[in-house]
Design an enzyme around this catalytic site. Structure first.
Site, mmCIF file in Angstrom:
data_model
loop_
_atom_site.group_PDB
_atom_site.id
_atom_site.type_symbol
_atom_site.label_atom_id
_atom_site.label_comp_id
_atom_site.label_asym_id
_atom_site.label_seq_id
_atom_site.Cartn_x
_atom_site.Cartn_y
_atom_site.Cartn_z
ATOM 1 N N THR A 1 0.680 -1.222 0.035
ATOM 2 C CA THR A 1 0.047 0.004 -0.042
ATOM 3 C C THR A 1 1.061 1.254 0.046
ATOM 4 O O THR A 1 0.632 2.143 -0.729
ATOM 5 C CB THR A 1 -1.050 0.049 1.152
ATOM 6 O OG1 THR A 1 -1.770 -1.125 1.118
ATOM 7 C CG2 THR A 1 -1.879 1.063 1.183
ATOM 8 N N ARG B 1 -1.904 5.067 7.491
ATOM 9 C CA ARG B 1 -2.372 3.812 8.036
ATOM 10 C C ARG B 1 -2.039 3.700 9.342
ATOM 11 O O ARG B 1 -1.205 4.173 9.873
ATOM 12 C CB ARG B 1 -1.809 2.633 7.300
ATOM 13 C CG ARG B 1 -1.816 1.315 8.039
ATOM 14 C CD ARG B 1 -1.177 0.376 7.060
ATOM 15 N NE ARG B 1 -1.963 -0.067 5.974
ATOM 16 C CZ ARG B 1 -1.552 -1.121 5.392
ATOM 17 N NH1 ARG B 1 -0.644 -2.013 5.518
ATOM 18 N NH2 ARG B 1 -2.360 -1.566 4.160
HETATM 19 C C1 NCD Z 1 -4.055 -5.713 3.412
HETATM 20 C C2 NCD Z 1 -4.142 -5.054 4.896
HETATM 21 O O1 NCD Z 1 -3.151 -4.173 4.982
HETATM 22 O O2 NCD Z 1 -5.343 -5.064 5.104
HETATM 23 N N1 NCD Z 1 -2.859 -5.750 2.713
HETATM 24 C C3 NCD Z 1 -3.040 -4.652 1.869
HETATM 25 O O3 NCD Z 1 -3.162 -3.508 2.185
HETATM 26 N N2 NCD Z 1 -2.685 -4.992 0.540
HETATM 27 C C4 NCD Z 1 -4.266 -7.439 3.843
HETATM 28 C C5 NCD Z 1 -3.618 -7.893 4.743
HETATM 29 O O4 NCD Z 1 -2.707 -7.219 5.358
HETATM 30 O O5 NCD Z 1 -3.863 -9.044 4.996
#
Ligand code: NCD
Length: 370
Positions: free
Chosen positions: A52, A101
């Site tokens: 991400t 995040r």
């Molecule tokens: C996901 C997340 O961070 O929720 N990953 C992502 O952003 N592609 C899925 C995960 O961590 O399993």
């Protein structure tokens, strides 16, 4: 100012427009290569990420913009006790847009409420992950040519998997969608998704435990990782971690044009032997994620040549409720942002008048008024 905190922050028409711009970026990348020149994206990542964060960063670079940020809470002032609200006010002096995040649910929303720049939720605890959903929608749109009239199987950790919560929320606005929710009892979808989305909109769904039984009817199979970091006990995680493993043998009973998606990272839930199957789309998904984040950054920054100088006409599609809040109840979700930010007011919106149920505006935890 627009932010993207919840998949319902954009109308279906706006999402369609993002998908169209995504299409055009793939066809004419050079047209977009300088549109964000002089603009900065800040990536504020308080929780681990590979895809991400780097997807956001490369999206901004491919638009000609620059990137600043941090990739763990330890390397930010959060480790000194700075609040999310203060951090975003500071970052607003340095950058034009931020992607955040955070392990606590509702943190990006708190940032948006205090931000001088657009904020994008890049995943908040076990709650929502709207840009993964844009990625998923773009992938489905590109590979299937539509995002409606489909049976979508979601398999694995439906309780803590934020990507699942956001995808169900987004897909529930398209016609002819049916969900098959495949999980062990302990990892079933949270009640707020069932009550607020599936039941309220009368979306057909079934909850099952067997992937094999569900397989033949699926147009999309969305596999997920068991979210180790969200478990209260390691023992419980170990018991559930291998509950589903997709193998070539299991796929023998799937439709020939089924798409296998996974937000990644994969642990054990898809055997590597499946990667060769033409239905495996999870690495293509990563590419589409970068493209749709390019479209999203342009939309929120209102830069041209993307056709975002006009808002699309909305045909009455429903968005997130941002109405009145009450402040006399207390959120008891241990993963809510209110647990670490003592001065943040506990705020709720009415969810169900009859049972006097309210939901926390940050994490959607239900509380009943006595
Ligand atoms: C996901 C997340 O961070 O929720 N990953 C992502 O952003 N592609 C899925 C995960 O961590 O399993």
């Amino acid at each position: 100012m627009r932010h993207l905190i919840d998949p319902m922050d954009f109308t279906v028409e706006e999402i369609d427009q993002l998908l169209e711009v995504g299409d055009d970026i793939i066809k004419n990348p050079q047209k977009y290569s300088q549109v964000c020149k002089g603009k900065k994206l800040a990536t504020l990542f308080y929780e681990p990420s590979t895809r991400t964060r780097l997807s956001f960063e490369s999206a901004m670079m491919e638009l000609g913009g620059d990137v600043i940020g941090f990739s763990s809470a330890d390397s930010s002032s959060a480790s000194k006790g700075e609040s999310v609200a203060d951090t975003i006010r500071v970052i607003g002096c340095f950058a034009d847009i931020a992607a955040m995040r955070h392990p606590k649910e509702g943190a990006p929303m708190v940032a948006a409420m205090n931000s001088p720049i657009p904020v994008i939720n890049a995943g908040d605890g076990g709650h929502q992950h709207p840009t993964q959903t844009l990625t998923d929608l773009m992938t489905i749109h590109q590979l299937k040519g539509r995002v409606d009239h489909m049976t979508v199987g979601l398999c694995g950790d439906l309780k803590f998997g934020r990507t699942v919560h956001s995808l169900i929320t987004a897909l529930s606005r398209y016609e002819g969608i049916r969900f098959v929710l495949i999980s062990p009892d302990e990892l079933k979808i949270p009640d707020y998704i069932k009550e607020e989305i599936l039941d309220k909109k009368q979306i057909p769904y079934t909850e099952v435990q067997s992937l094999d039984e569900a397989m033949p009817e699926l147009d999309i199979l969305y596999m997920t990782r068991v979210q180790r970091e969200r478990f209260a006990s390691e023992e419980e995680y170990l018991r559930l971690k291998d509950c589903y493993i997709l193998t070539p043998e299991k796929l023998e009973h799937a439709k020939a044009d089924m798409c296998i998606l996974h937000p990644l990272p994969r642990v054990n839930e898809i055997s590597v032997a499946v990667d060769k199957d033409p239905r495996a789309a999870y690495f293509k998904q990563v590419f589409f994620g970068k493209i749709i984040r390019m479209a999203l950054i342009m939309k929120l920054l209102k830069v041209t040549p993307a056709p975002f100088d006009h808002e699309p006409e909305n045909h009455g599609t429903e968005c997130r409720d941002t109405g009145d809040v009450i402040n006399h109840l207390h959120c008891d979700n241990p993963r809510c942002i209110t647990t670490i930010e003592q001065e943040l007011p506990h705020s709720f919106r009415m969810a169900d008048e009859k049972s006097k149920t309210y939901r926390c505006i940050y994490c959607e935890n239900p509380v009943q008024e006595k």
